[in-house]
Design an enzyme around this catalytic site. Sequence first.
Site, mmCIF file in Angstrom:
data_model
loop_
_atom_site.group_PDB
_atom_site.id
_atom_site.type_symbol
_atom_site.label_atom_id
_atom_site.label_comp_id
_atom_site.label_asym_id
_atom_site.label_seq_id
_atom_site.Cartn_x
_atom_site.Cartn_y
_atom_site.Cartn_z
ATOM 1 N N CYS A 104 -1.566 1.447 -5.589
ATOM 2 C CA CYS A 104 -1.082 0.061 -5.691
ATOM 3 C C CYS A 104 0.120 0.035 -6.620
ATOM 4 C CB CYS A 104 -2.181 -0.853 -6.222
ATOM 5 S SG CYS A 104 -1.633 -2.559 -6.404
ATOM 6 N N GLY A 105 1.299 -0.075 -6.030
ATOM 7 C CA GLY A 105 2.509 -0.110 -6.830
ATOM 8 C C GLY A 105 2.656 -1.383 -7.635
ATOM 9 N N HIS A 106 2.340 -2.526 -7.014
ATOM 10 C CA HIS A 106 2.485 -3.778 -7.773
ATOM 11 C C HIS A 106 1.488 -3.812 -8.919
ATOM 12 C CE1 HIS A 106 -1.104 -5.843 -6.066
ATOM 13 N NE2 HIS A 106 -0.905 -6.708 -7.039
ATOM 14 N N ASP A 266 0.232 -8.987 1.521
ATOM 15 C CA ASP A 266 0.855 -8.733 0.235
ATOM 16 C C ASP A 266 1.975 -9.743 0.021
ATOM 17 O OD1 ASP A 266 2.059 -7.671 -2.069
ATOM 18 O OD2 ASP A 266 1.547 -5.633 -1.479
ATOM 19 N N GLY A 271 4.548 -2.324 -3.550
ATOM 20 C CA GLY A 271 5.109 -1.214 -4.312
ATOM 21 C C GLY A 271 4.993 0.135 -3.639
#
Length: 345
Positions: A104-106, A266, A271
């Site tokens: 999970c980039g965010h 999303d 991300g």
Amino acid sequence: MSAGEGTVVETVDYHTAGEPFRIVSRGLPAIAGDTVAERRAIAIGVGGSATAPRPGPLDDVRRLLTHEPRGHGGMYGGFVVPPDDNEAHLGVLFWHKDGYSTACGHGTIALGAWAVESGLVAAPADGSARVYIDVPSGRVTAIVHRRAGRTTSVTFRNVPTAIGARQIPVATSRGLVRVDLAHSGACYASVSAASLGLTVTPDRLPEITAIGREIRAALADEPATRHPVDPRLSGVYGVILYEDLPATPAGPNQRNVTVFADGQIDRSPCGSGTSARLALLADSGLIGPDDELRHESVIGTVFTGKVVGTQPTGVITEVTGTARRTGEHRFILDADDTLGTGFLL
């Protein structure tokens, strides 16, 4: 979390480019396992899956925080757990309304901001600090940029991103489309929105959600969705519908929406999905080492991304965005509440 007359869970909430991230850093039930990846597998449970985990005390907390009336179908968050070794600052189990994700980039961007703003990781008033985070897909870095004692942005440096396959034909209710696959901590399928007769706009979200779920199901047995090293990272996690916008002086410009898990949207440009798009653009020769991708979400928020290196296992990407604190919460489950951990509509 504590018990007595009921259950209490305390969280710190952020949003990253509009996508929520709810952080639980203490008071969790015991989570077995020697690594973050093992803890995720144990949290899912024998016979469970990433989008249908087995019941248990930890999953009760996930459902409490993602289900109404305390959460909603778009909620996302993470349980802070010990890292795999003392070279990282923390570990995290990422979760959403359906279960547990591998990347999970965010969330990494939000965790970087939280780690610095909570004092867990020291940072200069002016300059940058690196926060090393163990996630189920490996070790990632959040580079927290500061000015005058405030966090201005965070750069997410991902695990290597590898191309799974290009131009896979997928039959859909909207006709045959071609899909590209990339593994960027999770497996993402990319497809042109125009090839589906769609635009990446809020008014098309019901159709986008439906086709995203359809494509994910159609790729269930596709060999290229299997991770080359770790089977726990296999299977399509997100379907990215993208469209090209006029290029900027810095490089390509795209708008996207990612449908992940079992039909969750999303709100951010995604991300780790941005890492997937960067790898595919680089593979197509559409972005170079000096170029920057402007990646816009369905609500108009923006990440920027770059390819900063190459390893035998894939390209190294960096994605930059902002995360802002939205609240600190003390959620209560009354022992007499007949709705229990809540519901989803």
